[in-house]
Design an enzyme around this catalytic site. Sequence first.
Site, PDB file in Angstrom:
ATOM      1  N   ARG A 164      32.126  43.838  40.571  1.00 54.02           N
ATOM      2  CA  ARG A 164      32.244  44.226  41.981  1.00 54.02           C
ATOM      3  C   ARG A 164      32.804  45.634  42.134  1.00 54.02           C
ATOM      4  O   ARG A 164      32.334  46.402  42.962  1.00 54.02           O
ATOM      5  CB  ARG A 164      33.114  43.230  42.739  1.00 54.02           C
ATOM      6  CG  ARG A 164      32.451  41.865  42.869  1.00 54.02           C
ATOM      7  CD  ARG A 164      33.370  40.864  43.506  1.00 54.02           C
ATOM      8  NE  ARG A 164      34.556  40.687  42.657  1.00 54.02           N
ATOM      9  CZ  ARG A 164      35.738  40.272  43.091  1.00 54.02           C
ATOM     10  NH1 ARG A 164      35.914  39.982  44.365  1.00 54.02           N
ATOM     11  NH2 ARG A 164      36.746  40.116  42.270  1.00 54.02           N
ATOM     12  N   ASN A 223      31.797  37.801  44.744  1.00 52.28           N
ATOM     13  CA  ASN A 223      31.580  36.722  43.793  1.00 52.28           C
ATOM     14  C   ASN A 223      31.183  35.467  44.558  1.00 52.28           C
ATOM     15  O   ASN A 223      31.708  35.212  45.647  1.00 52.28           O
ATOM     16  CB  ASN A 223      32.849  36.423  42.999  1.00 52.28           C
ATOM     17  CG  ASN A 223      33.120  37.443  41.915  1.00 52.28           C
ATOM     18  OD1 ASN A 223      32.249  38.202  41.515  1.00 52.28           O
ATOM     19  ND2 ASN A 223      34.345  37.468  41.432  1.00 52.28           N
TER      20      ASN A 223
END
Length: 88
Positions: A19, A37
């Site tokens: 990320r 996520n």
Amino acid sequence: MMIRRHYWFSGRVQGVGFRYKAYYIARSLGVTGWVRNNWDDRVEMEAQGTGEDLDQMVQMLNEQHFICIENIEMETIEIEEEHSFYVK
């Protein structure tokens, strides 16, 4: 031409900085959107920019150490009005 794509990445994509790498790559390319996520061990992302920028972003993510993208599901969706890329 601006486009927006919704991605689902699977493989070794959680717990490896995916990320935050996506955030820094997006910022460097001027891509907007978000990344998060998912509960099913995949990473979900919406990214908006030129097709070339989005392709380059995915390629750069795939070249990162520790990240191993095994599968990508993708669909093109409607463009949204936004000005940044963020981690959810």
